[in-house]
Design a protein around this motif. Structure first.
Motif, PDB file in Angstrom:
ATOM      1  N   SER A  28       4.404  -2.083  -9.818  1.00  0.00           N
ATOM      2  CA  SER A  28       4.293  -3.188  -8.814  1.00  0.00           C
ATOM      3  C   SER A  28       2.857  -3.489  -9.131  1.00  0.00           C
ATOM      4  CB  SER A  28       4.256  -2.520  -7.104  1.00  0.00           C
ATOM      5  OG  SER A  28       5.578  -2.114  -6.963  1.00  0.00           O
ATOM      6  N   MET A  83      14.088   5.834  -9.176  1.00  0.00           N
ATOM      7  CA  MET A  83      13.093   6.550  -9.321  1.00  0.00           C
ATOM      8  C   MET A  83      12.403   6.801  -8.236  1.00  0.00           C
ATOM      9  SD  MET A  83       9.995   6.299 -11.935  1.00  0.00           S
ATOM     10  CE  MET A  83      11.023   5.778 -13.168  1.00  0.00           C
ATOM     11  N   HIS A  93       4.231   7.400  -9.182  1.00  0.00           N
ATOM     12  CA  HIS A  93       5.200   7.506 -10.260  1.00  0.00           C
ATOM     13  C   HIS A  93       5.245   6.136 -10.975  1.00  0.00           C
ATOM     14  CE1 HIS A  93       8.345   5.307  -8.090  1.00  0.00           C
ATOM     15  NE2 HIS A  93       8.446   6.347  -7.070  1.00  0.00           N
ATOM     16  N   ASP A 124      12.880  -2.328  -1.708  1.00  0.00           N
ATOM     17  CA  ASP A 124      13.242  -1.567  -0.675  1.00  0.00           C
ATOM     18  C   ASP A 124      12.472  -1.854   0.684  1.00  0.00           C
ATOM     19  OD1 ASP A 124      11.098  -1.128  -2.311  1.00  0.00           O
ATOM     20  OD2 ASP A 124      10.811   1.069  -1.393  1.00  0.00           O
ATOM     21  N   ILE A 125      11.422  -2.607   0.584  1.00  0.00           N
ATOM     22  CA  ILE A 125      10.546  -3.162   1.622  1.00  0.00           C
ATOM     23  C   ILE A 125      10.805  -4.565   1.922  1.00  0.00           C
ATOM     24  CG2 ILE A 125       9.135  -0.781   1.525  1.00  0.00           C
ATOM     25  CD1 ILE A 125       6.858  -2.560   0.107  1.00  0.00           C
ATOM     26  N   GLY A 156       8.378  -4.287  -3.685  1.00  0.00           N
ATOM     27  CA  GLY A 156       9.896  -3.829  -4.056  1.00  0.00           C
ATOM     28  C   GLY A 156      10.839  -4.306  -2.885  1.00  0.00           C
ATOM     29  N   ILE A 165       0.738  -1.250  -0.090  1.00  0.00           N
ATOM     30  CA  ILE A 165       0.031  -0.073  -0.193  1.00  0.00           C
ATOM     31  C   ILE A 165       0.939   1.060   0.136  1.00  0.00           C
ATOM     32  CG2 ILE A 165      -2.114  -1.043   0.865  1.00  0.00           C
ATOM     33  CD1 ILE A 165      -1.182  -0.024   3.734  1.00  0.00           C
ATOM     34  N   ASP A 220      -1.446   3.785   2.022  1.00  0.00           N
ATOM     35  CA  ASP A 220      -0.799   3.641   3.430  1.00  0.00           C
ATOM     36  C   ASP A 220      -0.984   4.942   3.878  1.00  0.00           C
ATOM     37  OD1 ASP A 220       0.812   3.289   5.929  1.00  0.00           O
ATOM     38  OD2 ASP A 220       2.684   2.151   4.768  1.00  0.00           O
ATOM     39  N   GLY A 241       7.171   3.780 -11.038  1.00  0.00           N
ATOM     40  CA  GLY A 241       7.494   2.471  -9.926  1.00  0.00           C
ATOM     41  C   GLY A 241       6.484   1.906  -9.356  1.00  0.00           C
ATOM     42  N   HIS A 242       5.692   3.058  -8.828  1.00  0.00           N
ATOM     43  CA  HIS A 242       4.491   2.219  -8.100  1.00  0.00           C
ATOM     44  C   HIS A 242       3.393   1.340  -9.093  1.00  0.00           C
ATOM     45  CE1 HIS A 242       5.094   5.932  -5.725  1.00  0.00           C
ATOM     46  NE2 HIS A 242       5.440   4.772  -4.891  1.00  0.00           N
ATOM     47  N   LYS A 287      10.184   9.647  -5.176  1.00  0.00           N
ATOM     48  CA  LYS A 287       9.871  10.970  -4.858  1.00  0.00           C
ATOM     49  C   LYS A 287      10.865  12.141  -4.096  1.00  0.00           C
ATOM     50  CE  LYS A 287       6.609   8.093  -3.007  1.00  0.00           C
ATOM     51  NZ  LYS A 287       5.541   7.723  -1.842  1.00  0.00           N
ATOM     52  N   HIS A 291      10.596  -7.398  -6.377  1.00  0.00           N
ATOM     53  CA  HIS A 291      11.054  -6.927  -7.641  1.00  0.00           C
ATOM     54  C   HIS A 291      12.170  -5.815  -7.452  1.00  0.00           C
ATOM     55  CE1 HIS A 291       8.743  -3.406  -7.447  1.00  0.00           C
ATOM     56  NE2 HIS A 291       7.363  -4.003  -7.492  1.00  0.00           N
ATOM     57  N   HIS A 338      14.159  -2.103  -9.022  1.00  0.00           N
ATOM     58  CA  HIS A 338      13.843  -0.608  -9.003  1.00  0.00           C
ATOM     59  C   HIS A 338      13.918  -0.176 -10.352  1.00  0.00           C
ATOM     60  CE1 HIS A 338      14.194  -0.220  -4.529  1.00  0.00           C
ATOM     61  NE2 HIS A 338      13.282  -0.686  -4.802  1.00  0.00           N
ATOM     62  N   TRP A 339      12.871   0.660 -10.777  1.00  0.00           N
ATOM     63  CA  TRP A 339      13.134   1.449 -12.040  1.00  0.00           C
ATOM     64  C   TRP A 339      14.127   2.643 -11.725  1.00  0.00           C
ATOM     65  CZ3 TRP A 339      11.981   0.257 -16.959  1.00  0.00           C
ATOM     66  CH2 TRP A 339      11.244  -0.906 -16.951  1.00  0.00           C
ATOM     67  N   TYR A 378       2.365   5.110   0.075  1.00  0.00           N
ATOM     68  CA  TYR A 378       2.372   6.402   0.885  1.00  0.00           C
ATOM     69  C   TYR A 378       1.766   7.368   0.219  1.00  0.00           C
ATOM     70  CZ  TYR A 378       5.740   4.186   4.424  1.00  0.00           C
ATOM     71  OH  TYR A 378       6.395   3.670   5.336  1.00  0.00           O
TER      72      TYR A 378
HETATM   73  O1  ME8 Z   1       7.083   1.753   1.190  1.00  0.00           O
HETATM   74  N1  ME8 Z   1      10.898   0.964  -8.986  1.00  0.00           N
HETATM   75  O2  ME8 Z   1       5.245   2.923   0.284  1.00  0.00           O
HETATM   76  P1  ME8 Z   1       6.022   3.674  -0.954  1.00  0.00           P
HETATM   77  C1  ME8 Z   1      10.128  -0.046  -8.619  1.00  0.00           C
HETATM   78  N2  ME8 Z   1       3.833   2.337   2.327  1.00  0.00           N
HETATM   79  N3  ME8 Z   1       9.328   0.074  -7.716  1.00  0.00           N
HETATM   80  C2  ME8 Z   1       8.968   1.098  -6.848  1.00  0.00           C
HETATM   81  C3  ME8 Z   1      10.036   2.048  -7.134  1.00  0.00           C
HETATM   82  C4  ME8 Z   1      10.756   2.270  -8.083  1.00  0.00           C
HETATM   83  N4  ME8 Z   1      11.568   3.089  -8.384  1.00  0.00           N
HETATM   84  N5  ME8 Z   1       9.678   2.967  -6.114  1.00  0.00           N
HETATM   85  C5  ME8 Z   1       8.686   2.650  -5.488  1.00  0.00           C
HETATM   86  C6  ME8 Z   1       5.997   2.086   1.259  1.00  0.00           C
HETATM   87  N6  ME8 Z   1       8.146   1.281  -5.936  1.00  0.00           N
HETATM   88  C7  ME8 Z   1       4.827   1.496   2.322  1.00  0.00           C
HETATM   89  C8  ME8 Z   1       4.702   0.174   1.909  1.00  0.00           C
HETATM   90  S1  ME8 Z   1       3.356  -2.183   2.626  1.00  0.00           S
HETATM   91  C9  ME8 Z   1       2.542  -2.890   3.879  1.00  0.00           C
HETATM   92  C10 ME8 Z   1       3.631  -0.258   3.265  1.00  0.00           C
HETATM   93  C11 ME8 Z   1       7.225   0.335  -5.374  1.00  0.00           C
HETATM   94  O3  ME8 Z   1       4.764   4.517  -1.522  1.00  0.00           O
HETATM   95  C12 ME8 Z   1       7.805  -0.619  -4.796  1.00  0.00           C
HETATM   96  O4  ME8 Z   1       6.640  -1.708  -4.873  1.00  0.00           O
HETATM   97  O5  ME8 Z   1       7.360   3.982  -0.622  1.00  0.00           O
HETATM   98  C13 ME8 Z   1       8.174  -0.221  -3.469  1.00  0.00           C
HETATM   99  O6  ME8 Z   1       8.394  -1.278  -2.553  1.00  0.00           O
HETATM  100  C14 ME8 Z   1       6.888   0.576  -3.099  1.00  0.00           C
HETATM  101  O7  ME8 Z   1       6.521   0.910  -4.325  1.00  0.00           O
HETATM  102  C15 ME8 Z   1       7.140   1.357  -2.071  1.00  0.00           C
HETATM  103  O8  ME8 Z   1       6.133   2.410  -2.053  1.00  0.00           O
END
Ligand code: ME8
Length: 598
Positions: free
Chosen positions: A73, A352, A67, A315-316, A313, A59, A98, A69-70, A354, A342, A344-345, A61
């Motif tokens: 997923s 990529m 963007h 990162d988490i 992703g 979920i 989230d 990347g989101h 924010k 997965h 990252h882009w 943020y």
């Molecule tokens: O971490 N390339 O939310 P988030 C590929 N709220 N996927 C990417 C990406 C990129 N450059 N950037 C983001 C959070 N993502 C928490 C998650 S889940 C219980 C809580 C995707 O808004 C990827 O899936 O920072 C990454 O794990 C997720 O967005 C992080 O989104």
């Protein structure tokens, strides 16, 4: 990101260690072997038996707009969901936003809005993007919803009742941007934009701050051996393998208890700790429970929870493959069947994000390249194991080559009135293309038939492991072979007045349309719009498009083909219009929103 494949921290958080109390782990009385069996049973409920499937995205943020990347997923999970539907499964697919935590509280303050209004606004932008891109979620969850608050409160109470939460004090580094606790080894010195010395997270580069406060701790340390047993007993629990390996590595290190609340005076925007109005539940515990909320927790989650699959992703990964399974084990719930990770882009080699401000706007791109074009590109080019750099030129080249020229060209050739004046699915002549190899077909044609016949099994394997790019590679290779087949026999040179030529010409078109029908059916999870257009043009009805309907070229096997002799569908124009704009890459990536906490 700073490091390679796993640009993720090497160990978990630092906390002030408190003496252990009398807590006994739920399975600690079992032998190691028994514990593996328990965990296996709990996490490998047979989905084939009840044909249910549940897939989730993280979920997202709501501190800034979505963007590319989101969207990646979401498209990955959507592909899995659509694939399972094609296989006749009942599939549940959830995504959402989230909305709690310090980061969002600060973002709302900076925007001068009350948090809920702020969250609603950005959450709607995610929803709008997903709707525009044909993300066929069956539930969209927002953590500010009442149903979620109830689930989190219940989950917390269960952990508390089991003696897994205690009051302690945390002292260490915290990254608001990552909403993550870090050890001294996970931070480094850096300079901010004004030249001031600051500390940042080694993993994400985000600023960290020292915090010291009294809060509630979760007995994460008690779960180390159960987590190791789970991972060792389920080698496919975290996929692809390098990420599984990485989690095992982290678990070799110290696993301190985890702070799971913040003082209400600092964090107002969140779910209060049951029975203690002075504390707010840690945003990651809150967020992870969303997967249970959607499944129907606390009363009716069994059906879906037993078949849960997470797409995340890298990162988490730590949150999903260590904290989340530990929380679930603590609450006595089954673990997810698989966590698909997965990479990252990147843009210009940088993730990529924010905060970097190098985001690519997916809505804008879906207007430029079409929704299916963006979906195809992301899934064809995205490799879960490695980062991928985005440029508009790559998109244009790929889509022109594979969707416009190769697939679109093939459809166009085989349905054009010049070659197919009757506008029907023509007949297959077994004497022209006999199994005994004595007709007009040559050895490469037989090779092509073999390749297309085995394609559904190949694609199935790759869809099952969420390696859509490999499925698309295999499909693209077959499309090229079919084009080669048509080119080799140049049906436009055959003489329709000659009976044998006429039968051979019809056979060439019949075989090619069978190939196209197979590609159109297998591509539905990736490009639903294009597949629909293609199959409709071939006259394939909606009830004839499931995985079981593929049954490639039955006439070659000597059985009836339901499409033979059927009128083609309406010609609705080219399958995919070629894209022009070679100078797009000269445009700078758009900054959608500045980072709040840096
Ligand atoms: O971490 N390339 O939310 P988030 C590929 N709220 N996927 C990417 C990406 C990129 N450059 N950037 C983001 C959070 N993502 C928490 C998650 S889940 C219980 C809580 C995707 O808004 C990827 O899936 O920072 C990454 O794990 C997720 O967005 C992080 O989104």
């Amino acid at each position: 990101m700073r490091t390679s494949l796993l640009s993720v921290s090497r160990s978990c958080q630092a906390v002030h260690r408190l003496p252990q109390n009398t807590f006994v782990s739920p399975t600690s009385s079992l032998s190691r072997h028994q514990r593996i069996a328990v965990l296996r049973n709990s996490s490998s409920h047979s989905c084939e038996a009840d044909r249910s499937f549940y897939v989730t995205t993280p979920i997202f943020y709501v501190n800034a707009s979505p963007h590319l990347g989101h969207l990646y997923s979401a498209v990955t999970a959507d592909c899995a969901h659509r694939y399972k539907l094609l296989r006749g499964f009942n599939s549940k697919f959830t995504t959402g936003t989230d909305e709690h935590g310090l980061k969002i509280q600060q973002a709302a303050e900076a925007a001068g809005k009350d948090p809920l209004t702020f969250c609603t606004d950005v959450s709607e932008r995610f929803k709008h993007l997903f709707d525009s891109c044909n993300i066929s979620y069956t539930d969209y969850i927002r953590t500010s919803e009442q149903r979620h608050r109830q689930a989190v409160t219940h989950f917390w109470t269960v952990l508390c009742d089991k003696g897994l939460i205690y009051k302690g004090s945390y002292e260490g580094w915290y990254s608001t941007q990552d909403e993550s606790f870090l050890t001294a080894l996970q931070v480094e010195n850096a300079l901010d934009s004004s030249g001031k010395e600051i500390k940042v997270s080694l993993e994400s580069g985000h600023k960290v701050e020292w915090m010291k406060e009294e809060n509630y701790m979760f007995r994460l340390s008690a779960f180390r051996s159960q987590l190791l047993d789970w991972l060792r007993g389920n080698p496919r629990a975290v996929q692809p393998e390098p990420f599984h390996h990485a989690v095992l590595q982290w678990l070799q290190e110290d696993l301190p208890d985890l702070s799971v609340s913040r003082q209400r005076s600092r964090l107002r925007w969140g779910i209060p700790v049951p029975g203690d109005a002075e504390q707010t539940i840690y945003v990651w515990l809150d967020a992870l429970v969303n997967y249970l909320t959607v499944a129907g927790y606390p009363d009716k989650h069994d059906r879906w929870w037993n078949v849960a699959h997470h797409v995340v992703g890298k990162d988490i990964l730590k949150f999903h493959a260590i904290y989340w399974p530990a929380f679930l084990l603590g609450a006595g719930l089954p673990l997810p069947q698989a966590i698909y990770v997965h990479s990252h882009w990147t843009v210009g080699g940088k993730k990529m994000s924010k905060s970097v401000g190098n985001v690519v706007d997916p809505l804008e791109r879906s207007q430029m390249f079409t929704t299916d074009g963006v979906r195809y590109f992301l899934l064809r080019q995205g490799v879960p194991e490695s980062d991928c750099d985005y440029t508009d030129n790559k998109v244009i080249k790929l889509l022109n080559a594979e969707l416009a020229d190769s697939l679109g060209g093939l459809l166009n050739r085989c349905t054009a009135p010049a070659l197919n004046p009757a506008q029907v699915y023509p007949s297959f002549c077994p004497r022209s293309f006999p199994r005994e190899r004595e007709g007009r077909a040559v050895v490469e044609d037989y090779d092509m038939l073999d390749a297309v016949r085995s394609l559904p099994a190949v694609v199935e394997r790759h869809y099952e492991s969420m390696h859509a790019y490999k499925a698309l590679e295999a499909i693209a290779a077959c499309v090229r072979k079919t084009n080669g087949f048509v080119q080799r026999h140049a049906p436009w040179k055959l003489d329709r007045r000659d009976g044998e030529d006429q039968r051979w010409l019809d056979t060439i078109i019949h075989v090619s349309l069978e190939c196209l029908r197979t590609y159109g059916t297998l591509l539905q999870p990736i490009v639903p719009g294009i597949s629909n257009k293609l199959l409709s043009r071939l006259g394939v009805r909606p009830g004839e498009r499931s995985w079981a309907d593929v049954n490639f070229l039955p006439r070659y096997q000597g059985t009836d083909c339901p499409f033979e002799g059927r009128a083609l569908g309406e010609d609705c124009g080219v399958l995919f219009t070629r894209l022009e704009s070679p100078n797009l890459d000269k445009q700078k990536p758009k900054k959608t929103k500045t980072e709040i906490s840096k």
